[in-house]
Design an enzyme around this catalytic site. Sequence first.
Site, PDB file in Angstrom:
ATOM      1  CG  HIS A  49      -6.518  -2.714   1.354  1.00 24.61           C
ATOM      2  ND1 HIS A  49      -7.073  -3.131   2.531  1.00 24.61           N
ATOM      3  CD2 HIS A  49      -6.362  -3.824   0.601  1.00 24.61           C
ATOM      4  CE1 HIS A  49      -7.233  -4.434   2.498  1.00 24.61           C
ATOM      5  NE2 HIS A  49      -6.818  -4.890   1.336  1.00 24.61           N
TER       6      HIS A  49
HETATM    7  C1  UD1 Z   1      -3.881  -7.813  -2.142  1.00 19.61           C
HETATM    8  C2  UD1 Z   1      -4.965  -8.875  -2.079  1.00 19.61           C
HETATM    9  C3  UD1 Z   1      -5.991  -8.494  -1.031  1.00 19.61           C
HETATM   10  C4  UD1 Z   1      -5.359  -8.187   0.301  1.00 19.61           C
HETATM   11  C5  UD1 Z   1      -4.278  -7.136   0.108  1.00 19.61           C
HETATM   12  C6  UD1 Z   1      -3.586  -6.830   1.408  1.00 19.61           C
HETATM   13  C7  UD1 Z   1      -5.448  -9.958  -4.253  1.00 19.61           C
HETATM   14  C8  UD1 Z   1      -6.435 -10.071  -5.332  1.00 19.61           C
HETATM   15  N1  UD1 Z   1      -5.675  -8.980  -3.348  1.00 19.61           N
HETATM   16  O1  UD1 Z   1      -4.476  -6.640  -2.623  1.00 19.61           O
HETATM   17  O2  UD1 Z   1      -6.894  -9.557  -0.859  1.00 19.61           O
HETATM   18  O3  UD1 Z   1      -6.328  -7.711   1.205  1.00 19.61           O
HETATM   19  O4  UD1 Z   1      -3.343  -7.638  -0.852  1.00 19.61           O
HETATM   20  O5  UD1 Z   1      -2.634  -5.862   1.289  1.00 19.61           O
HETATM   21  O6  UD1 Z   1      -4.505 -10.724  -4.228  1.00 19.61           O
HETATM   22  N2  UD1 Z   1       1.874  -2.173  -4.154  1.00 19.61           N
HETATM   23  C9  UD1 Z   1       3.024  -1.588  -3.671  1.00 19.61           C
HETATM   24  N3  UD1 Z   1       3.862  -2.357  -2.924  1.00 19.61           N
HETATM   25  C10 UD1 Z   1       3.614  -3.662  -2.632  1.00 19.61           C
HETATM   26  C11 UD1 Z   1       2.437  -4.239  -3.142  1.00 19.61           C
HETATM   27  C12 UD1 Z   1       1.581  -3.477  -3.889  1.00 19.61           C
HETATM   28  O7  UD1 Z   1       3.292  -0.433  -3.895  1.00 19.61           O
HETATM   29  O8  UD1 Z   1       4.424  -4.297  -1.942  1.00 19.61           O
HETATM   30  C13 UD1 Z   1       0.929  -1.345  -4.926  1.00 19.61           C
HETATM   31  C14 UD1 Z   1       1.041  -1.525  -6.408  1.00 19.61           C
HETATM   32  O9  UD1 Z   1       0.937  -0.297  -7.002  1.00 19.61           O
HETATM   33  C15 UD1 Z   1      -0.163  -2.375  -6.768  1.00 19.61           C
HETATM   34  C16 UD1 Z   1      -1.160  -2.046  -5.674  1.00 19.61           C
HETATM   35  O10 UD1 Z   1      -0.386  -1.689  -4.544  1.00 19.61           O
HETATM   36  O11 UD1 Z   1      -0.651  -2.106  -8.028  1.00 19.61           O
HETATM   37  C17 UD1 Z   1      -2.051  -3.211  -5.359  1.00 19.61           C
HETATM   38  O12 UD1 Z   1      -1.288  -4.389  -5.031  1.00 19.61           O
HETATM   39  P1  UD1 Z   1      -1.823  -5.867  -5.355  1.00 19.61           P
HETATM   40  O13 UD1 Z   1      -0.891  -6.884  -4.863  1.00 19.61           O
HETATM   41  O14 UD1 Z   1      -2.255  -5.917  -6.760  1.00 19.61           O
HETATM   42  O15 UD1 Z   1      -3.158  -6.004  -4.560  1.00 19.61           O
HETATM   43  P2  UD1 Z   1      -3.597  -5.430  -3.170  1.00 19.61           P
HETATM   44  O16 UD1 Z   1      -4.517  -4.295  -3.404  1.00 19.61           O
HETATM   45  O17 UD1 Z   1      -2.429  -5.199  -2.249  1.00 19.61           O
END
Ligand code: UD1
Length: 399
Positions: A221
């Site tokens: 991811h």
């Molecule tokens: C975050 C953490 C990462 C961790 C990961 C675990 C940071 C910088 N990164 O990354 O260290 O390994 O979480 O999962 O904090 N999204 C959803 N639903 C959710 C959350 C996110 O659909 O509940 C989607 C959104 O489109 C979002 C993307 O996933 O843009 C990324 O989510 P984000 O919280 O920005 O970072 P992660 O890649 O999950």
Amino acid sequence: FKWILVVGARPNFMKIAPLIRAIAAHNNKNGNRIEPFLVHTGQHYDVRMSDAFFRDLQLPEPDVHLGVGSGNHGEQTGKVLIEFEKILLQEQPDLVIVVGDVNSTLACALAAVKLHIPVAHVEAGLRSFDRDMPEEINRIVTDAISDFLFTPSPDGDEHLLGGGIPKEKIFLVGNIMIDSLLFNLEQAKKTSILSLLGLSNSNADENPAMPSIPYALLTLHRPASVDNRETFNRILAGLLEVALRIPVIFPMHPRTRKQMHTFGLDGNFVFHDALPVDMSSYRDQNGLMPKIHCFEPFGYLDFLQLMANAKVVLTDSGGIQEETTVLGIPCVTLRDSTERPITVTEGTNVLVHDDPQKIVAEVSKVLEGRSRKGRRPDLWDGQTAERIISVLSEQLTSG
Ligand code: UD1
């Protein structure tokens, strides 16, 4: 004492649950009561990325939910900073505890330190030395501004001391994630996830919870793995070859799902949107299911059970490198660096980056019984939360 504990994203939940249990145990036998106040920033908000973990880990409902959601890094971090400051002003806590390295960790530590509220950082001192990783920036900044730094392994202490952090602030306490793993392992064995995925032989008279089909478990991811078309393709080339030898079970993070559509890679995966899965249509004459089988993200207990029974785990996650080391399951890490080097030097982890040949070679080693067994690092014993609470209550009462 009022202590605020912060969760934001999926990898935070299993690090906070043991602390909440240890606070309750402390309150049972101690005059100095600690009142825990749980704040969820809402960085992760999907049922499968958040709610399922509260249920599995028996976390109490958060006292406050900031509802911050997704966004660019500055936007997400900034929103948490603004909203968390309001909570701090309202609640006037004696301490803020943050865990790990996600954007919420950094934002909440920063809000607290600006208001002169002491900050404890659990899982301090980790370094990948790769500043392209958003988490590396979060680690460096959070460590620099925190008052109590709890490290999981001696390399953490060395990084902090090398960065000029005074010795008195650093406490080697072990790995908090492993507290959750050891606490929940028996419960995980009771889940029916293996049979729901068609991985246990439902006709087996003995233990249907044991896998009758060997499988590889995959997570992927990170922006560095899936946001770049070339890297994603290289990793995928290796994984598709692995899938010819052993079925690959892949709970997919929302980011990866999005990127897979963007790059038009959907055709390489089989999607199972609902459980149970009838895997029989995917079996070849050897009873194998030579494909990458994608699922929605699993809950904590289901994932733990899948990890504990996997033949091999392939991942770009941080925590999974540690969990597989404790479980003694071979881990092939799809990254070129790790902030958890002890999992390589002592554990079962090996780094292959995005090299398809290395990916296949390392999985082959496992399938041929040539992989390393590894050992569990010191202090990864399930007692880390107790050590943290005892240090903090002592330090804060002694002023
Ligand atoms: C975050 C953490 C990462 C961790 C990961 C675990 C940071 C910088 N990164 O990354 O260290 O390994 O979480 O999962 O904090 N999204 C959803 N639903 C959710 C959350 C996110 O659909 O509940 C989607 C959104 O489109 C979002 C993307 O996933 O843009 C990324 O989510 P984000 O919280 O920005 O970072 P992660 O890649 O999950």
